[in-house]
Design a protein around this motif. Structure first.
Motif, PDB file in Angstrom:
ATOM      1  N   ILE A   3       0.865  -1.181   0.000  1.00 51.66           N
ATOM      2  CA  ILE A   3       0.000   0.000   0.000  1.00 51.66           C
ATOM      3  C   ILE A   3       0.899   1.226   0.000  1.00 51.66           C
ATOM      4  O   ILE A   3       1.753   1.375   0.881  1.00 51.66           O
ATOM      5  CB  ILE A   3      -0.908   0.026   1.245  1.00 51.66           C
ATOM      6  CG1 ILE A   3      -1.690  -1.281   1.366  1.00 51.66           C
ATOM      7  CG2 ILE A   3      -1.858   1.215   1.192  1.00 51.66           C
ATOM      8  CD1 ILE A   3      -2.426  -1.412   2.688  1.00 51.66           C
ATOM      9  N   ASN A 342      -8.263   0.907  -0.731  1.00 54.54           N
ATOM     10  CA  ASN A 342      -7.543  -0.181  -0.057  1.00 54.54           C
ATOM     11  C   ASN A 342      -8.086  -0.445   1.341  1.00 54.54           C
ATOM     12  O   ASN A 342      -7.896  -1.522   1.899  1.00 54.54           O
ATOM     13  CB  ASN A 342      -6.050   0.144   0.029  1.00 54.54           C
ATOM     14  CG  ASN A 342      -5.353   0.020  -1.303  1.00 54.54           C
ATOM     15  OD1 ASN A 342      -5.729  -0.820  -2.124  1.00 54.54           O
ATOM     16  ND2 ASN A 342      -4.353   0.849  -1.543  1.00 54.54           N
ATOM     17  N   ASP A 345     -10.134  -3.621   1.951  1.00 56.37           N
ATOM     18  CA  ASP A 345      -9.545  -4.948   1.832  1.00 56.37           C
ATOM     19  C   ASP A 345      -9.486  -5.600   3.220  1.00 56.37           C
ATOM     20  O   ASP A 345      -9.157  -4.958   4.223  1.00 56.37           O
ATOM     21  CB  ASP A 345      -8.136  -4.840   1.251  1.00 56.37           C
ATOM     22  CG  ASP A 345      -7.519  -6.192   0.999  1.00 56.37           C
ATOM     23  OD1 ASP A 345      -7.687  -6.727  -0.104  1.00 56.37           O
ATOM     24  OD2 ASP A 345      -6.871  -6.729   1.929  1.00 56.37           O
ATOM     25  N   VAL A 348      -6.171  -5.328   4.992  1.00 56.85           N
ATOM     26  CA  VAL A 348      -5.897  -3.971   5.450  1.00 56.85           C
ATOM     27  C   VAL A 348      -6.715  -3.667   6.708  1.00 56.85           C
ATOM     28  O   VAL A 348      -6.217  -3.040   7.653  1.00 56.85           O
ATOM     29  CB  VAL A 348      -6.202  -2.946   4.341  1.00 56.85           C
ATOM     30  CG1 VAL A 348      -6.013  -1.524   4.862  1.00 56.85           C
ATOM     31  CG2 VAL A 348      -5.304  -3.182   3.138  1.00 56.85           C
TER      32      VAL A 348
END
Length: 768
Positions: A3, A342, A345, A348
């Motif tokens: 990321i 992100n 996710d 994450v």
């Protein structure tokens, strides 16, 4: 998974007001209320509390930057910042206050205009500022000096005296005999003769005698300024009050921000500071905002229970900067990544929750943890979530969910103030960390919650009972959710003490490493607990007695029915191990000699466990075969006429030669190490072949397998698969004569599987 991070957005400094600021405030209403208090309220004293790194300084900076307009009474607010991370004396504190007043006032936008119109006030402020560096003493001395001197000098010149005498003689003779008239043929004139006589007389007098008169008169007036290194604190305090009065006359309201008080570790010094500042705090000439940590907050909230407590009368209002919610941390994380998508996710989400858990919900700590994970490539910053760390983050996410469950159910809807709720929340996070530090070893409640060592007198004493309720609920919830396993341990006084350990579902990672001594003790306790679990399980299976017994009591019962030999309770070795276990569990001092033996004792415990399982298997087999004309003997070593030697744990044989024997091999497997398994299998099968040759019978080989550990069934499957492969490929003629019984790890034989297995062996032996 990578990321990309906006590394420029991550800063350790407090709120600055820029568009890239990461500090997010959950309670905007709190900021609004405080701002209105500053603009409309009378000068007073506030206490701002919160944990270090929670955003107290950022909160104050946010408020001070938001206040641009004048107060409702027309006064202009001037914020004066005082950082007091260390307090030494009131004298130094007074100097710092005066200096900061001077610097803050001189930085006012219209200061030049103020100076021109109020030169005397500003000059007094400058002089007071100068005195904080050196003592300035102004003195004026007037002196007058007058001197008068009178002196007479007589000087005699011989030459001039002779001339004077000759002249006087001649003029005297002339006065008597008129010599000059005769010589000059002049008519006699007595006035002229007298003149001739007096002239030399006066000349002689002036030349021979001189009078000198001298008079001096001096008058001196002077003034001087001298500089020294000290000044008088009382005068300075008086002058400071006068300056504050003058500033109010100039329509300026000073607001002192006394920050970093939480850096002063000694509570007595903080209280002394407040006591010495009391005249200023309650002067009504300025507002004071004291920014402190939790300790002063606790002190203030318990002050009303003390008679005439100073701190209870100082602060008119307290504001607590609360810990951030999990949702806010996700907002912060979204602001520092380039692609906000992100954040959805799963990996994450687990990553962010893990950082929230380990940061104790402190934004500064949260950002520092993220900063530690940053990797650089081509001048770009990334966070990598490696595959091997995903389960760690998943575990932390599950733990955070349990913490939030307790917060929502037991804390949020209570009458506790925000500061006390944050206290409980922080303890939940700290308890989780302490449990993680225990690794795979067992621990009890007192290992993570110790009232004496963990909580000083500064903590609110009334909260201790509530703490105990919360820690018990946390342990129970973690056990119910399958994250912890629980066992009861009987203490010397007969009390059942619950012990806990992380299950195989949990993957723990901490930055702190236990010492070698702790590791040895933890391994020793784990091994002992495994032994006790086996003993307790078998005790219940044999006696069907659910009443809790100590390990010694259970061993005595086993000796009574001859399941164990008497040496188990009379031998010194096991008793020494039990005594050491009690020392460690109950927190008693462990000697250096004890520690030297801990590692060896762990090996001894494993030997006792293997022997116990062997004794149990022998006892149950003998009990089941009783009445079938079979002799079950532990005479396991048979030396034939050849030099070969073979050994089994016990043998069941018939008195009649036509019946084959049953050879029993008891094994504990706790590892899927293929090499070790293979060696054991080959050794046992080769001994079995030799025994068949020696006895000249087709006997039966019986494996009684006890697997331990969380992967017991998996380990057994590996063993069974390897055994079948070796027998079928290398010893196919023996396949029908080899059988395996599996006893699950510490599980009760509720379905009498061992008896069913032994019945099958009887049928193979041809005995009914």
């Amino acid at each position: 998974m990578e990321i990309q991070i906006k590394h420029n957005s991550i800063s350790d400094s407090p709120y600055s007001g820029s568009t890239e600021d990461l500090f997010v405030f959950d309670d905007e209403e709190l900021i609004s209320q405080f701002k209105q208090e500053m603009l409309n309220g009378t000068p007073t004293c506030f206490l701002i509390s919160g944990y270090r790194g929670a955003g107290k300084t950022s909160f104050i900076k946010r408020v001070s930057q938001d206040i641009k307009e004048k107060r409702s009474d027309g006064k202009q607010i001037v914020f004066i910042n005082l950082n007091l991370a260390k307090y030494e004396s009131y004298s130094l504190l007074l100097r710092k206050i005066i200096r900061q007043v001077y610097h803050s006032v001189t930085e006012i936008q219209n200061f030049k205009e103020i100076r021109e119109k109020n030169a005397e006030i500003i000059t007094s402020l400058e002089l007071l500022y100068e005195r904080t560096y050196r003592e300035i003493v102004y003195s004026q001395n007037d002196s007058q000096k007058q001197e008068s001197n009178l002196s007479t000098e007589v000087q005699v010149d011989v030459k001039k005296m002779t001339i004077a005498l000759v002249l006087l003689l001649l003029t005297g003779l002339n006065l008597r005999f008129n010599i000059f008239e005769w010589l000059l043929d002049l008519r006699k004139n007595k006035y002229l003769d007298t003149l001739f006589f007096c002239a030399p007389l006066f000349w002689a007098a002036f030349e021979l005698i001189k009078f000198n008169v001298k008079q001096t008169k001096n008058k001196t007036k002077y003034s001087e300024i001298s500089r020294k290194t000290l000044y008088d604190d009382e005068i300075a305090e008086f002058q400071l009050n006068k300056i504050l009065v003058d500033l109010n006359k100039l329509r300026i309201l000073p607001v002192f921000i006394v920050d970093e008080l939480d850096k002063i570790d000694e509570n007595e010094k903080v209280e002394l500071l407040i006591a010495e500042l009391k005249p200023l705090l309650l002067s009504g000439l300025a507002s004071f905002i004291l920014v402190s940590g939790q300790n002063l907050y606790y002190k203030f909230h318990t002050a009303h229970t003390h008679d005439d407590a100073l701190i209870a009368s100082i602060f008119s209002k307290t504001l607590h900067i609360p810990l951030l919610s999990t949702r806010t941390f996700f907002d912060i994380f979204s602001n520092i990544i380039f692609d906000p998508a992100n954040i959805n996710d799963t990996n994450v989400i687990d990553y962010v929750k893990s950082k929230v858990l380990n940061s104790n919900r402190l934004p500064r700590r949260f950002l520092n943890l993220i900063r530690q994970d940053i990797l650089w490539r081509d001048n770009l910053a990334f966070i990598e979530i490696p595959e091997e760390s995903k389960q760690v983050y998943k575990t932390d996410a599950l733990l955070l969910e349990q913490v939030e469950k307790i917060i929502n159910e037991d804390l949020i809807n209570t009458d506790y103030s925000d500061g006390i709720i944050d206290f409980f929340i922080t303890q939940l996070h700290l308890w989780i960390l302490k449990m993680k530090l225990k690794g795979s070893s067992f621990f009890c409640k007192e290992d993570i919650y110790n009232l004496v060592s963990d909580y000083k007198t500064s903590h609110p004493s009334w909260s201790f009972a509530r703490l105990n309720v919360i820690v018990v609920k946390l342990l129970d919830d973690l056990t119910t959710s399958g994250l912890l396993e629980k066992k009861l341990e009987r203490s010397d006084d007969g009390e059942d003490i619950p012990y806990f350990r992380w299950t195989d579902r949990v993957t723990i990672k901490t930055e702190t490493i236990l010492g070698v001594t702790d590791e040895f003790q933890s391994k020793f306790l784990r091994d002992f607990i495994e032994l006790e679990k086996y003993i307790r399980t078998i005790y219940l299976e044999v006696f069907h007695d659910k009443n809790h017994k100590s390990i010694i009591q259970m061993l005595r019962k086993f000796v009574e029915i001859e399941l164990l030999p008497r040496s188990w309770i009379e031998g010194n070795r096991l008793n020494v191990i039990i005594d050491l276990r009690n020392k460690i569990v109950h927190g008693q001092d462990v000697t250096i000699e004890d520690l030297d033996h801990v590692q060896n004792y762990s090996f001894e415990i494993n030997k006792f466990k293997a022997q116990f399982i062997e004794h149990y298997s022998f006892y149950m087999t003998k009990l089941h075969f009783n009445g079938y004309n079979l002799s079950v003997t532990r005479e396991t070593q048979i030396v034939p006429t050849t030099n070969s030697r073979f050994r089994f744990d016990f043998i069941a044989s018939s008195n009649l030669d036509q019946y084959p024997d049953a050879l029993f091999e008891v094994k504990i497997i706790n590892s899927a190490n293929i090499s070790i398994m293979k060696d054991n299998i080959y050794r046992t099968i080769n001994s079995f072949k030799d025994y068949n040759i020696h006895s000249q019978k087709n006997n039966y080989l019986c494996f009684l397998i006890h697997a331990q550990g969380g992967n017991g069934k998996k380990t057994y499957s590996s063993f069974k698969s390897l055994l079948d492969n070796i027998v079928n490929n290398e010893f196919p003629s023996l396949a029908t004569y080899i059988s395996v019984y599996f006893h699950p790890d510490q599980g009760l034989d509720t379905e009498n599987n061992l008896q069913i297995y032994l019945d099958g062996i009887l049928q193979k032996l041809g005995i009914n």
